[in-house]
Design an enzyme around this catalytic site. Structure first.
Site, PDB file in Angstrom:
ATOM      1  CG  HIS A   1      64.127  80.838  13.735  1.00 54.60           C
ATOM      2  ND1 HIS A   1      65.391  80.313  13.778  1.00 54.60           N
ATOM      3  CD2 HIS A   1      64.271  82.075  13.173  1.00 54.60           C
ATOM      4  CE1 HIS A   1      66.264  81.179  13.277  1.00 54.60           C
ATOM      5  NE2 HIS A   1      65.605  82.262  12.917  1.00 54.60           N
TER       6      HIS A   1
HETATM    7  C1  LIG Z   1      65.724  89.301  15.166  1.00 51.11           C
HETATM    8  C2  LIG Z   1      65.380  88.338  14.064  1.00 51.11           C
HETATM    9  C3  LIG Z   1      66.392  87.603  13.436  1.00 51.11           C
HETATM   10  C4  LIG Z   1      66.071  86.706  12.418  1.00 51.11           C
HETATM   11  N1  LIG Z   1      67.095  86.074  11.787  1.00 51.11           N
HETATM   12  C5  LIG Z   1      66.818  85.179  10.796  1.00 51.11           C
HETATM   13  C6  LIG Z   1      67.884  84.528  10.092  1.00 51.11           C
HETATM   14  O1  LIG Z   1      69.052  84.810  10.282  1.00 51.11           O
HETATM   15  N2  LIG Z   1      67.549  83.596   9.169  1.00 51.11           N
HETATM   16  C7  LIG Z   1      66.260  83.264   8.888  1.00 51.11           C
HETATM   17  O2  LIG Z   1      66.039  82.376   8.060  1.00 51.11           O
HETATM   18  N3  LIG Z   1      65.240  83.913   9.509  1.00 51.11           N
HETATM   19  C8  LIG Z   1      65.485  84.864  10.449  1.00 51.11           C
HETATM   20  N4  LIG Z   1      64.454  85.531  11.055  1.00 51.11           N
HETATM   21  C9  LIG Z   1      63.066  85.200  10.657  1.00 51.11           C
HETATM   22  C10 LIG Z   1      62.559  86.023   9.472  1.00 51.11           C
HETATM   23  O3  LIG Z   1      62.610  87.374   9.760  1.00 51.11           O
HETATM   24  C11 LIG Z   1      61.131  85.578   9.137  1.00 51.11           C
HETATM   25  O4  LIG Z   1      61.170  84.198   8.765  1.00 51.11           O
HETATM   26  C12 LIG Z   1      60.476  86.326   7.993  1.00 51.11           C
HETATM   27  O5  LIG Z   1      60.513  87.703   8.156  1.00 51.11           O
HETATM   28  C13 LIG Z   1      59.010  85.874   7.905  1.00 51.11           C
HETATM   29  O6  LIG Z   1      58.333  86.554   6.865  1.00 51.11           O
HETATM   30  P1  LIG Z   1      56.761  86.763   6.968  1.00 51.11           P
HETATM   31  O7  LIG Z   1      56.338  87.470   5.739  1.00 51.11           O
HETATM   32  O8  LIG Z   1      56.105  85.490   7.312  1.00 51.11           O
HETATM   33  O9  LIG Z   1      56.537  87.733   8.233  1.00 51.11           O
HETATM   34  P2  LIG Z   1      57.002  89.242   8.414  1.00 51.11           P
HETATM   35  O10 LIG Z   1      58.176  89.547   7.578  1.00 51.11           O
HETATM   36  O11 LIG Z   1      57.136  89.474   9.875  1.00 51.11           O
HETATM   37  O12 LIG Z   1      55.772  90.088   7.866  1.00 51.11           O
HETATM   38  C14 LIG Z   1      54.501  90.065   8.497  1.00 51.11           C
HETATM   39  C15 LIG Z   1      53.880  91.445   8.349  1.00 51.11           C
HETATM   40  O13 LIG Z   1      52.476  91.354   8.627  1.00 51.11           O
HETATM   41  C16 LIG Z   1      52.085  92.499   9.371  1.00 51.11           C
HETATM   42  N5  LIG Z   1      50.844  92.145  10.079  1.00 51.11           N
HETATM   43  C17 LIG Z   1      50.695  91.256  11.090  1.00 51.11           C
HETATM   44  N6  LIG Z   1      49.395  91.188  11.461  1.00 51.11           N
HETATM   45  C18 LIG Z   1      48.716  92.053  10.678  1.00 51.11           C
HETATM   46  C19 LIG Z   1      47.345  92.436  10.603  1.00 51.11           C
HETATM   47  N7  LIG Z   1      46.437  91.887  11.401  1.00 51.11           N
HETATM   48  N8  LIG Z   1      46.982  93.383   9.700  1.00 51.11           N
HETATM   49  C20 LIG Z   1      47.908  93.946   8.862  1.00 51.11           C
HETATM   50  N9  LIG Z   1      49.229  93.624   8.912  1.00 51.11           N
HETATM   51  C21 LIG Z   1      49.621  92.677   9.795  1.00 51.11           C
HETATM   52  C22 LIG Z   1      53.270  92.763  10.272  1.00 51.11           C
HETATM   53  O14 LIG Z   1      53.269  94.085  10.758  1.00 51.11           O
HETATM   54  C23 LIG Z   1      54.448  92.454   9.333  1.00 51.11           C
HETATM   55  O15 LIG Z   1      54.868  93.602   8.636  1.00 51.11           O
HETATM   56  C24 LIG Z   1      64.731  86.479  12.043  1.00 51.11           C
HETATM   57  C25 LIG Z   1      63.713  87.219  12.673  1.00 51.11           C
HETATM   58  C26 LIG Z   1      64.032  88.153  13.662  1.00 51.11           C
HETATM   59  C27 LIG Z   1      62.947  88.958  14.274  1.00 51.11           C
END
Ligand SMILES: Cc1cc2nc3c(=O)[nH]c(=O)nc-3n(C[C@H](O)[C@H](O)[C@H](O)COP(=O)(O)OP(=O)(O)OC[C@H]3O[C@@H](n4cnc5c(N)ncnc54)[C@H](O)[C@@H]3O)c2cc1C
Ligand code: SF4
Length: 588
Positions: free
Chosen positions: A515
Site C-alpha cells: 500500500h
Molecule cells: C500481496 C498484496 C495484497 C494486496 N491486498 C490488497 C487489498 O486487500 N486491498 C487493496 O485495496 N489493495 C491490496 N493490494 C494493492 C493492490 O494490488 C494495488 O492497489 C493495485 O494492484 C494497484 O494497481 P496498479 O494498476 O496501480 O498497479 P499494478 O496492478 O501493480 O499494475 C502495474 C503494472 O505495470 C507493470 N509495469 C511496471 N513498470 C513497467 C514498465 N516500466 N514498463 C511496462 N510495464 C511496467 C507491472 O508489471 C504491472 O503489471 C495488495 C497488493 C499485494 C501485492
C-alpha cells in the site's frame, strides 16, 4: 539505436489493474489502445490452477508472481542524513509483475475512503484549528471530492462484484453496515461473506464494547456474480491461499476475472508483453509527450510514438519513470520546492494476537478479505482533541489464511526454534488469531522519493531512492490504537494476548502491505502537485499518471477502491473531455 514504430492513439504503460480499467473504458468508447507490459501473459486456468497454486514456497517465499529485484529495485534509508542501500530482496511490499499486476495476488479488502480524506486539510483545520497540523506535515486536499468519486466507486464495485453490507444508502444508515462510510448511491452488488468463528468472536466482542462491527467489503465473492461486462465469477471456497496467490477458482476480482475476457476480444486493443518502458519521450518544448522508448525480451530497443500516454505502472514505477524521463521538478526537502517524489506515504500495521484454550478457530478456512471490521477510530470519526495526532485506521479481526509456513502466531516468550517452539506451534495453531490496524500515514516533508546518486539499473538509469520513517503522528496513533485493540482482544476472553507494535522506526524487511502511495500527487495547483484533479500532468497535458501515486496522503483503508475510482474518474475525463478537445483540463 531504437527502431521507430508506427504511432498509436493511446498508449498505456503497464497492464496491471489500472491499465486494464483504462483499456476497457477507452476501447469501449471506440479508441485504439496499445498497452505495453513488462511481465508475461497470465491466465487463470493455466497459471493459477488449484492443482498447484497452493505451493507456498514457490508463490509466497520465492515470489513467483512478484516483481524481482534483478529486474527493478530501489534504495532505501529512514532519514535524509543516512546513506541509502539497494534492496536485494523486497519484503515490506511486494508489487506484482505481469498481465494483471498486483491485483492478481491481492487480498480483496475492498474499501472506499471517507469523504474526510479528500478534504482533509480543510476539514481538520475547520474542526480543530490550523495548529492541529504540524509544520512538517505536508497535508493537502486532493482536488476531488467523495461526492464526485461516488459514481466511480459504485462502478468499480459493480465491475468487481464486491461483497459487503451497506452502511449508508443515500444518507440513510443501514443496520449491520459501516455507519461511518460516506453515502453510497447503491448497495453492494453481492451480500457480505459468511463469517467464520474467529471474526464472529471479534464482532461479538466489539459489539459488547458498543462499537460498530461490520463485515469487510470483499473482492472474494460471497456468491456467483456476473458483472456489467457479462463476465461471471464463482463463489469463494475459503481456500486460504488468497493474499499473495492467484485465484484458480474465478472467485477473486482481478483483471483476469472481470475485464480481460471482454477486452482481449476487441480489435481496437493491442497488448505487447515482456516489453519494459524505460523512458517517456518529450518533444523539444518539454510540454508534449511524443511516446515512449521500450526494450523487449531480446534486448531490442523501440521507440513507440503515441498521441496520448497514460502511465499505469504502479506508484513506485510511475514516479521512477517520470524521474528517469526528466518530467517535472523533483521535490527537495531542504527547500520544500518541487513536487515529484513529494508526500510518499505507506501504511501503519501493528497487531495484537489472541490465544484461546477452548476455541478451535480452524485458521486454514480463510479468504483474503474474510473478517469483521470496526471503523470507530478511522478518519475523523472520533474527536481527536488532545490526542496529538490526526486521522486513524480501521481495526480488523481477519481470518485470511492458516498457511503452514507463514502462519506463526506464538505467545510472548516462545523460543524461535527447537522442541519448545514446536510444542507452542502445535498448541496454538488452531486456537489463535490476530487483530490488526490498517493505520493511516500522513505526509511528512522528510518522507519522499528521489533518484539515488550512486546506484544504477541495468539500463544505466539511477535507481529510485526511498526516504521514509514513521513520524510522531503515526507513533501516537499507534499507541492510541494499540489500547483499543487490547480492549477488543480482552473482550474476546482469550487465555493470553501478544502485542506486536511497529517501529519506532520503519523496517523495510518484513511484509506489511503493498500500500505505497504518493510521489506524483494530485491537487488543485501545479505548485503543490504533479497532476491535476483528473490525473493529468500539469506540465505535459497529453500525459496522465494513474494509480496510488496520486494520493496526497494514505488513509486508514486499503487503497485499491480509491485507486480504481480515480482511474475510472480519469478515464471518463479523458474520454468525454480530453480526447474531444486535447489540452489542459484544468488551468493553473
Ligand atoms: C500481496 C498484496 C495484497 C494486496 N491486498 C490488497 C487489498 O486487500 N486491498 C487493496 O485495496 N489493495 C491490496 N493490494 C494493492 C493492490 O494490488 C494495488 O492497489 C493495485 O494492484 C494497484 O494497481 P496498479 O494498476 O496501480 O498497479 P499494478 O496492478 O501493480 O499494475 C502495474 C503494472 O505495470 C507493470 N509495469 C511496471 N513498470 C513497467 C514498465 N516500466 N514498463 C511496462 N510495464 C511496467 C507491472 O508489471 C504491472 O503489471 C495488495 C497488493 C499485494 C501485492
Ligand atoms: S480464498 Fe476464495 S477468492 Fe481467495 S483464492 Fe481461495 S477461492 Fe479464490
Amino acid at each position: 539505436m531504437a527502431q521507430r514504430l508506427p504511432g498509436v492513439d493511446v498508449l498505456l504503460v503497464g497492464f496491471g489493474w489500472t491499465g486494464a480499467i483504462m483499456a476497457q473504458e477507452l476501447t469501449a468508447a471506440g479508441h485504439d489502445v496499445l498497452a505495453i507490459e513488462r511481465g508475461s501473459w497470465r491466465e487463470t486456468s493455466t497459471d493459477f490452477a488449484p492443482s498447484f497454486i497452493q505451493d507456498e514456497l514457490r508463490y509466497r517465499y520465492h515470489g513467483h508472481l512478484f516483481e524481482q529485484t534483478a529486474q527493478e529495485t530501489l534504495t532505501f534509508r529512514n532519514t535524509p542524513d543516512q546513506t541509502a542501500l539497494p534492496m536485494r530482496r523486497l519484503g515490506s511490499f511486494l508489487p506484482g509483475t505481469g498481465v494483471g499486476g498486483s491485483i492478481l495476488h491481492w487480498n480483496g479488502q475492498a474499501f472506499r475512503f471517507l469523504p474526510y480524506d479528500f478534504e482533509i486539510r480543510r476539514q481538520t483545520a475547520a474542526r480543530y484549528g490550523e495548529a492541529m497540523i504540524p509544520p512538517d506535515m505536508t497535508l493537502q486536499d486532493w482536488g476531488v471530492t467523495y461526492d464526485e468519486l461516488e459514481p466511480h466507486y459504485t462502478r468499480w464495485e459493480e465491475l468487481c462484484g464486491i461483497s459487503g453490507q451497506t452502511g449508508n444508502l443515500k444518507g440513510q444508515k443501514q443496520a449491520g453496515g459501516n455507519p461511518f462510510e460516506g453515502p453510497r448511491s447503491k448497495p453492494y452488488p453481492t451480500p457480505p461473506m459468511k463469517q467464520t468463528y474467529g471474526p464472529m468472536l471479534f464482532g461479538e466482542a466489539a459489539a459488547s464494547l458498543k462499537l460498530h462491527p461490520f463485515p469487510c467489503p470483499s473482492g472474494n465473492m460471497s456468491q456467483a456474480y456476473t458483472n456489467p461486462l457479462g463476465v461471471s465469477m464463482a463463489p469463494c471456497t475459503y481456500c486460504g491461499f488468497c493474499e499473495k496467490f492467484g485465484c484458480g477458482n474465478y472467485s477473486k476480482a482481478s483483471a483476469q476475472t472481470t475485464i480481460l475476457p471482454v477486452l482481449m476480444q476487441r480489435k481496437n486493443f493491442t497488448l505487447r508483453t515482456e516489453c519494459e518502458v524505460t523512458r517517456i519521450n518529450l518533444d523539444g518544448s518539454g510540454a508534449h509527450a511524443t511516446g515512449v522508448t521500450y526494450v523487449d525480451a531480446h534486448g531490442n530497443e523501440f521507440e513507440q510514438p503515441a498521441e496520448l500516454v497514460i502511465v499505469c505502472a504502479y506508484i513506485l514505477h510511475n514516479v521512477h519513470l517520470l524521474m528517469a524521463s526528466g518530467i517535472g521538478t523533483r521535490y527537495d526537502p531542504a527547500t520544500g520546492q518541487g513536487t515529484l517524489g513529494k508526500n510518499y506515504c505507506y501504511q501503519l500495521t501493528p497487531s495484537v494476537d489472541v490465544f484461546f484454550d477452548d476455541k478451535l478457530l480452524n485458521p486454514f478456512v480463510g479468504a483474503g478479505a474474510l473478517g469483521m471490521i470496526v471503523d470507530d477510530w478511522n478518519g475523523d470519526n472520533f474527536d481527536h482533541a488532545g490526542l496529538g495526532f490526526i486521522h486513524g485506521g480501521y481495526i480488523g479481526g481477519y481470518m485470511t489464511t492458516g498457511r503452514p509456513i507463514e502462519t506463526e502466531l506464538l505467545p510472548e516468550g516462545t523460543p524461535k526454534w527447537g522442541a519448545k517452539w514446536k510444542q507452542a506451534f502445535v498448541k496454538n495453531y488452531l486456537t489463535s488469531m490476530s487483530l490488526s490496524l490498517m493505520g493511516s500515514v500522513m505526509p511528512n516533508k522528510a518522507n519522499y522519493l528521489d533518484l539515488d546518486p550512486t546506484y544504477r539499473d541495468v539500463y544505466g538509469r539511477p535507481l529510485m531512492r526511498m526516504t521514509y520513517d514513521f513520524k510522531q503522528n503515526e507513533l501516537k496513533l499507534q499507541d492510541f490504537a494499540m489500547g483499543k485493540m487490547v480492549d477488543i482482544a480482552n473482550a474476546m476472553k482469550p487465555r493470553e494476548i501478544k502485542k506486536s507494535p511497529r517501529g519506532p522506526h520503519y523496517d523495510i524487511a518484513p511484509y506489511q502491505s503493498t500500500h505505497n502511495t504518493g510521489g506524483a500527487i494530485m491537487g488543485v495547483n501545479r505548485r503543490e502537485s504533479v497532476v491535476n484533479r483528473y490525473l493529468q500532468h500539469w506540465d505535459v497535458p497529453n500525459l496522465f499518471v494513474v494509480g496510488a501515486s496520486a494520493f496526497p496522503h494514505n488513509s486508514g483503508y486499503n487503497p485499491t477502491g480509491t485507486v480504481s475510482a480515480l482511474a475510472l474518474w480519469a478515464a471518463t475525463a479523458i474520454r468525454d473531455q480530453y480526447l474531444k478537445h486535447p489540452g489542459p483540463l484544468v488551468q493553473s
